[in-house]
Write a protein that holds these residues in place. Structure first.
Motif, PDB file in Angstrom:
ATOM      1  N   SER A   1       0.648  -1.175  -0.016  1.00  0.00           N
ATOM      2  CA  SER A   1       0.244  -0.250   0.181  1.00  0.00           C
ATOM      3  C   SER A   1       0.774   1.112   0.275  1.00  0.00           C
ATOM      4  N   SER A   2       0.601   2.402  -0.314  1.00  0.00           N
ATOM      5  CA  SER A   2       1.362   3.172  -0.579  1.00  0.00           C
ATOM      6  C   SER A   2      -0.060   4.559  -0.647  1.00  0.00           C
TER       7      SER A   2
ATOM      8  N   ASN B   1      -0.288  -0.978  -4.626  1.00  0.00           N
ATOM      9  CA  ASN B   1       0.020  -1.242  -5.779  1.00  0.00           C
ATOM     10  C   ASN B   1       0.109  -2.182  -5.924  1.00  0.00           C
TER      11      ASN B   1
ATOM     12  N   THR C   1       2.320  -4.507  -9.387  1.00  0.00           N
ATOM     13  CA  THR C   1       2.809  -5.297 -10.859  1.00  0.00           C
ATOM     14  C   THR C   1       2.296  -6.100 -11.574  1.00  0.00           C
TER      15      THR C   1
ATOM     16  N   TRP D   1      -8.477   3.911  -9.297  1.00  0.00           N
ATOM     17  CA  TRP D   1      -6.906   3.381  -9.848  1.00  0.00           C
ATOM     18  C   TRP D   1      -6.015   4.232 -10.775  1.00  0.00           C
TER      19      TRP D   1
ATOM     20  N   LEU E   1       0.480   4.085 -12.860  1.00  0.00           N
ATOM     21  CA  LEU E   1       1.943   5.234 -12.833  1.00  0.00           C
ATOM     22  C   LEU E   1       2.442   5.819 -13.968  1.00  0.00           C
TER      23      LEU E   1
ATOM     24  N   THR F   1       2.563  -0.522 -13.458  1.00  0.00           N
ATOM     25  CA  THR F   1       2.780  -1.143 -11.946  1.00  0.00           C
ATOM     26  C   THR F   1       1.006  -0.283 -12.089  1.00  0.00           C
TER      27      THR F   1
ATOM     28  N   ARG G   1      -2.111   1.410  -8.922  1.00  0.00           N
ATOM     29  CA  ARG G   1      -2.447   1.682  -7.697  1.00  0.00           C
ATOM     30  C   ARG G   1      -3.506   2.239  -7.706  1.00  0.00           C
TER      31      ARG G   1
END
Length: 416
Positions: free
Chosen positions: A301-302, A315, A317, A341, A344, A408, A410
């Motif tokens: 998470s971020s 996040n 990939t 969403w 990136l 990537t 998110r």
């Protein structure tokens, strides 16, 4: 690298397993065999310190694990137990046991002793995640995030081996505690009865491991072989041809035959299989579950200020030539689920649809398949549905046309 042929035992791994682990205590016949084991091992050996003070290593449950792990043969089981004692002496396992007690049984991933390892490959370390429907432990591993090259380049190989040995000893103590607590043998989480180790290989890279990496992994894989019947079922999910290559060339030579019987290999559509034994709220949001409040989840998470927030961004990939399918269960028919969403970098194909639980053939398209670019002015995309019936919201991130680049994404989901 050419695609490997499907080996005979790989086919066996892909089939449904029957109940292969009995969780109750030893029956009268097994108790007699356990007494035979003790005689073969030597009562004087079992009464010597520090072994005599380690209940997890000398009670009948421990001997029962060895006995069942070696097909009820007390001679083979006793020989394996002696090898276990030699392994403990040669690798200072008793010192690691002392450290576990000093850390008040905290999971080793949190120890400051392993901070340097954590800094290199935190996302690739095994996490003790939760419990299954039978009360057993569930561990999760994102093998595609395991940076063995980084471990080698940072001269952390010995520390990584030490970590794996400590991890096995931590489970040895924890399973003993849970067995006493539950009055039954407890594995790390099993397919039907009993530790389920879930290993996600969907992001395993083609060139992730070289020969030096294989040698490191070999040493670490051997650690677990000294703890028979600790794991009830090992479920490998997200398997494709690359995973078969890894199985044939790296893993298979170091897995005992008794352990191979417990391995399940599942493809990229793995959530329904996991739900057979694990509730949705005990599976990571990253894998299509609803849980997002553990140390494992926070690593993926971020931009989240509120720890434990289930709507925190995740996040993921999507490797080159790969597709990531995210499934979000909608259990309440009166709920509205909204997903936000962001891509990136570069471009990716995206679509979203809803599958009603009662009839998955009645697919409801939410977002038509289209190429989305990170350069578009809209930085965050949104899709939502108020279905009126329980079902599954499916998000598809398709990177199969990309030959060179991983992407990537998110995303976060809100249920109202």
């Amino acid at each position: 690298m050419s695609k490997p042929e499907v080996s005979e035992d790989w086919g066996e791994l892909s089939t449904v397993k029957s109940n292969i682990f009995v969780k109750d205590f030893a029956n009268a016949h097994e108790l007699n065999l356990i007494n035979d084991m003790k005689v073969i091992i030597g009562i004087d050996v079992l009464q010597k310190p520090p072994l005599c003070d380690q209940q997890e290593n000398i009670d009948d449950n421990k001997f029962l694990r060895f006995l069942r792990g070696y097909e009820g043969d007390p001679i083979k089981a006793a020989a394996a137990y002696k090898e276990y004692l030699t392994y403990r002496a040669d690798n200072n396992i008793n010192d690691k046991r002392v450290l576990i007690l000093q850390h008040d049984h905290a999971y080793p991933n949190t120890w400051p002793e392993y901070n340097s390892l954590w800094a290199v490959t935190a996302k690739g370390l095994r996490e003790c995640y939760g419990r299954d429907k039978f009360g057993n432990l569930v561990t999760v591993t994102e093998i595609g995030e395991l940076d063995v090259r980084g471990i080698i380049s940072e001269n952390l190989v010995e520390l990584y081996l030490d970590y794996n040995q400590t991890l096995e000893e931590w489970f040895n103590l924890e399973l003993h505690r849970l067995s006493k607590q539950a009055c039954q043998l407890v594995g790390r989480a099993g397919q039907l009865v009993g530790r389920q180790d879930i290993i996600n290989v969907s992001n395993l890279g083609v060139f992730q491991f070289n020969i030096a990496c294989y040698k490191v992994l070999e040493k670490c894989l051997i650690c677990g072989t000294y703890y028979p019947e600790a794991s009830v079922c090992i479920t490998s999910v997200g398997n494709g041809w690359l995973a078969m290559q890894a199985w044939n060339n790296i893993i298979r030579p170091f897995i005992p035959e008794r352990t191979k019987m417990k391995i399940r290999a599942v493809g990229t559509e793995f959530l329904p299989v996991l739900l057979e034994t694990i509730d949705l709220d005990q599976l990571p949001l990253l894998w299509g579950g609803t849980r997002n409040d553990t140390p494992f989840d926070k690593l993926f998470s971020s931009d989240c200020d509120d720890e434990g927030d289930p709507s925190a961004p995740v996040n993921v990939t999507i490797c080159r030539r790969d597709v990531k399918i995210v499934r979000i269960q909608v259990l309440n028919s009166h709920s509205t689920i909204t997903c936000h969403w962001t891509l990136l970098s570069h471009t990716i194909d995206f679509e979203a649809y809803f599958l009603p639980s009662q009839n998955e053939l009645e697919r409801v398209q939410i977002a038509e398949r289209a190429v989305v670019s990170a350069e578009h002015k809209v930085t965050e995309h949104e899709c939502s549905i108020s279905a009126g019936v329980p079902g599954t919201l499916v998000l598809v991130f398709d990177n199969s046309t990309s030959i060179l680049r991983s992407k990537t994404v998110r995303y976060r989901c809100c249920l109202t």
